[in-house]
Design an enzyme around this catalytic site. Structure first.
Site, PDB file in Angstrom:
ATOM      1  N   LYS A   1       0.850  -1.049  -0.029  1.00 51.53           N
ATOM      2  CA  LYS A   1      -0.026  -0.008  -0.122  1.00 51.53           C
ATOM      3  C   LYS A   1       0.867   1.231   0.228  1.00 51.53           C
ATOM      4  O   LYS A   1       1.955   1.224   0.628  1.00 51.53           O
ATOM      5  CB  LYS A   1      -1.062   0.002   1.205  1.00 51.53           C
ATOM      6  CG  LYS A   1      -2.035   0.720   1.031  1.00 51.53           C
ATOM      7  CD  LYS A   1      -3.321   0.026   0.366  1.00 51.53           C
ATOM      8  CE  LYS A   1      -4.464   0.978  -0.090  1.00 51.53           C
ATOM      9  NZ  LYS A   1      -5.518   0.064  -0.354  1.00 51.53           N
TER      10      LYS A   1
HETATM   11  P1  NAD Z   1     -13.228   7.885  -2.579  1.00 44.99           P
HETATM   12  O1  NAD Z   1     -12.057   9.026  -2.280  1.00 44.99           O
HETATM   13  O2  NAD Z   1     -13.587   7.826  -4.069  1.00 44.99           O
HETATM   14  O3  NAD Z   1     -14.517   8.033  -1.692  1.00 44.99           O
HETATM   15  C1  NAD Z   1     -14.383   8.356  -0.495  1.00 44.99           C
HETATM   16  C2  NAD Z   1     -15.953   8.785   0.242  1.00 44.99           C
HETATM   17  O4  NAD Z   1     -15.708   8.790   1.545  1.00 44.99           O
HETATM   18  C3  NAD Z   1     -16.266  10.165  -0.501  1.00 44.99           C
HETATM   19  O5  NAD Z   1     -17.648  10.176  -0.564  1.00 44.99           O
HETATM   20  C4  NAD Z   1     -15.855  11.048   0.780  1.00 44.99           C
HETATM   21  O6  NAD Z   1     -16.300  12.102   0.807  1.00 44.99           O
HETATM   22  C5  NAD Z   1     -16.238   9.944   2.016  1.00 44.99           C
HETATM   23  N1  NAD Z   1     -15.241  10.286   3.361  1.00 44.99           N
HETATM   24  C6  NAD Z   1     -14.118  10.398   3.376  1.00 44.99           C
HETATM   25  N2  NAD Z   1     -13.945  10.681   4.653  1.00 44.99           N
HETATM   26  C7  NAD Z   1     -14.998  10.406   5.404  1.00 44.99           C
HETATM   27  C8  NAD Z   1     -15.308  10.668   6.675  1.00 44.99           C
HETATM   28  N3  NAD Z   1     -14.462  10.795   7.561  1.00 44.99           N
HETATM   29  N4  NAD Z   1     -16.502  10.188   7.044  1.00 44.99           N
HETATM   30  C9  NAD Z   1     -17.651  10.231   6.053  1.00 44.99           C
HETATM   31  N5  NAD Z   1     -17.378  10.148   4.811  1.00 44.99           N
HETATM   32  C10 NAD Z   1     -16.081  10.205   4.494  1.00 44.99           C
HETATM   33  O7  NAD Z   1     -12.549   6.721  -2.144  1.00 44.99           O
HETATM   34  P2  NAD Z   1     -13.061   5.209  -2.475  1.00 44.99           P
HETATM   35  O8  NAD Z   1     -11.997   4.683  -3.487  1.00 44.99           O
HETATM   36  O9  NAD Z   1     -14.569   4.903  -2.732  1.00 44.99           O
HETATM   37  O10 NAD Z   1     -12.560   4.227  -1.280  1.00 44.99           O
HETATM   38  C11 NAD Z   1     -13.345   4.101  -0.091  1.00 44.99           C
HETATM   39  C12 NAD Z   1     -13.048   2.900   0.869  1.00 44.99           C
HETATM   40  O11 NAD Z   1     -12.859   1.908  -0.048  1.00 44.99           O
HETATM   41  C13 NAD Z   1     -11.690   3.105   1.262  1.00 44.99           C
HETATM   42  O12 NAD Z   1     -11.628   2.451   2.598  1.00 44.99           O
HETATM   43  C14 NAD Z   1     -10.732   2.296   0.353  1.00 44.99           C
HETATM   44  O13 NAD Z   1      -9.687   1.883   0.889  1.00 44.99           O
HETATM   45  C15 NAD Z   1     -11.614   1.344  -0.004  1.00 44.99           C
HETATM   46  N6  NAD Z   1     -11.127   0.540  -1.113  1.00 44.99           N
HETATM   47  C16 NAD Z   1     -11.200   1.186  -2.496  1.00 44.99           C
HETATM   48  C17 NAD Z   1     -10.995   0.344  -3.733  1.00 44.99           C
HETATM   49  C18 NAD Z   1     -11.058   0.990  -4.784  1.00 44.99           C
HETATM   50  O14 NAD Z   1     -10.932   0.417  -5.740  1.00 44.99           O
HETATM   51  N7  NAD Z   1     -11.396   2.360  -4.981  1.00 44.99           N
HETATM   52  C19 NAD Z   1     -10.857  -0.864  -3.404  1.00 44.99           C
HETATM   53  C20 NAD Z   1     -10.849  -1.406  -2.288  1.00 44.99           C
HETATM   54  C21 NAD Z   1     -11.037  -0.783  -1.358  1.00 44.99           C
END
Ligand code: NAD
Length: 429
Positions: free
Chosen positions: A104
């Site tokens: 990561k």
């Molecule tokens: P992103 O940046 O596209 O979206 C994150 C969302 O969470 C946004 O709507 C943001 O406003 C909200 N957010 C951020 N901090 C917050 C808080 N403190 N309280 C409430 N809402 C909050 O990110 P993403 O890619 O959708 O990732 C979200 C989660 O999924 C993360 O934990 C990431 O590690 C995990 N994840 C993502 C992927 C991927 O392919 N993008 C894959 C596996 C896991």
């Protein structure tokens, strides 16, 4: 109990050790990342100011194959968080049986305060900082929070410029035009939707009209919301950093998606200040609630899809959802997990629920190696086959070994597979 995500990951491993067929020496080895690089990133911003950022890349374990894991841009990034996320990637790639280890990366920054030009410079500087430790056969980054296909394009370009030729395979989650795969952008959300459907089949419950609350409406949350809505479920609440929207009759997921795609915030949507092509005629008048209230709504499924550590000992007694599907990485602390297990709340763990992203990243990497591209239908079918298979194996492990919860089942499988690879390879030098 601790808020430290790394301690949380270790505690999850400890919970599984008792049931996993793993040599204790190897188990101890698996608790330590192979290496973490810390980089200092001075960047001249568009304003003319020079700002010094800090970034990390942790390579946790490579016994099963090249390191794989996303890069996160967020103000709360820490070395411990990056190491925990790299550990979770290791268990995730093992659970869904991809020929990868786990890694990561993260940069401490607030992307909202940076221009596109600033972000490009920061991304390129970070890539230069870690470029000696990444590579198509070594360590393959991908997007995570606040990084996207454009970020991956800058990383791929920077790496390629130093190599002297184009190396699309060095990152996944790229734009289609430079070797990305169809289906990658929505892959994690699609996986979340698929495992939720599987969970309902397993529990012999009907997903149509089941109520769902999703914390976070970014890449993962918004795609999961759209696909679950299409599958007939009723998404009643969602949120972003600005706050949450709640409508017991169901949100207009398409309208909210159009609003957010145009740069709008959830709080603006609730206030009726719609952006872009969001359609006011389908306006469904949701109430404004807080992120904390969203977590305690009386719904069939709660999907945390934002940050880690949101379901804790402090709020677990107030949670009313009958199932939790962990789209975010590490949203539940171990103390909360134990309480949920006692209450028989089914939790589909992150390493299974959000594995759709890394599965399709693997499919992108394979297509790059083949210099061949697959149609969307092939990618989606392969995603469904692989995540479905991992779900079934987790359930089989849970039922046949009579394990306390699905996380323990998933961890025992992942730890056993990784330990087996260590056992075969031995210790060298
Ligand atoms: P992103 O940046 O596209 O979206 C994150 C969302 O969470 C946004 O709507 C943001 O406003 C909200 N957010 C951020 N901090 C917050 C808080 N403190 N309280 C409430 N809402 C909050 O990110 P993403 O890619 O959708 O990732 C979200 C989660 O999924 C993360 O934990 C990431 O590690 C995990 N994840 C993502 C992927 C991927 O392919 N993008 C894959 C596996 C896991």
């Amino acid at each position: 109990m601790t808020d430290d995500p790394f301690e949380n990951m270790l505690a999850q491993m400890d919970r599984a050790e008792e049931y996993a067929d793993v040599d204790h020496g190897i188990f101890e080895r698996l608790k330590h990342p192979e290496r973490t690089l810390k980089v200092t990133l001075p960047v001249e911003l568009e304003s003319g100011e020079v700002e010094v950022f800090e970034g990390y890349r942790c390579q946790f374990d490579s016994a099963r194959g090249p390191f794989k894991g996303g890069v996160r841009f967020h103000p709360s990034v820490t070395q411990r968080e990056v190491e925990a996320l790299a550990g979770w990637m290791t268990w995730k790639t093992a659970l869904v049986d991809l020929p990868y280890g786990g890694a990561k990366g993260g940069v401490i920054c607030e992307p909202k305060e940076l221009t596109d030009r600033d972000l490009e410079r920061l991304t390129r500087r970070y890539t230069e900082g870690i470029r000696r430790m990444i590579g198509p056969e070594v360590d393959v980054p991908a997007p995570d929070m606040n990084t996207n296909p454009q970020t991956m394009a800058w990383m791929m370009d920077t790496y390629s410029m130093y190599e002297g030729y184009s190396v699309p395979q060095v990152v996944t989650g790229k734009p289609l035009e430079i070797g990305g795969t169809p289906g990658r952008v929505e892959a994690t959300g699609r996986g979340v939707s698929l495992v939720t459907e599987r969970l309902f089949e397993y529990l012999d419950r009907d997903l149509s009209d089941a109520t769902i609350a999703i914390q976070g409406f970014g890449n993962v949350g918004s795609n999961a919301a759209r696909l679950l809505d299409e599958a007939g479920a009723n998404v009643v609440a969602t949120s972003d950093v600005s706050g949450a929207a709640y409508d017991p009759d169901g949100l207009d997921v398409a309208a909210l998606g159009a609003h957010v795609d145009a740069g709008g915030l959830v709080e603006e949507y609730v206030a009726g200040d719609l952006k872009g092509s969001a359609d006011r005629s389908r306006w469904d008048d949701p109430d404004a609630i807080t992120n904390a209230e969203l977590l305690t709504l009386d719904v069939d499924v709660l999907i945390p899809a934002a940050v880690e550590g949101v379901i804790t000992a402090d709020n677990v007694d107030d949670l009313r959802a009958s199932a939790i599907v962990e789209a975010a990485n590490g949203p539940t602390t171990v103390a909360a997990d134990e309480a949920l297990t006692e209450r028989d709340v089914q939790v589909v763990p992150d390493i299974l629920a959000n594995a759709g992203g890394v599965i399709v990243s693997y499919l992108e990497w394979v297509q790059n190696a083949q210099e061949f591209s697959w149609p969307l239908e092939t990618v989606n079918a392969e995603l469904e086959r692989r995540i479905g298979d991992a779900f079934d194996k987790t359930i089989e492990q849970y039922d046949t070994k009579d394990l306390p919860d699905l996380r323990t089942a998933a961890y025992t499988l992942a730890l056993e597979r990784t330990a087996k690879a260590h056992e075969y390879r031995g210790l060298f030098p």
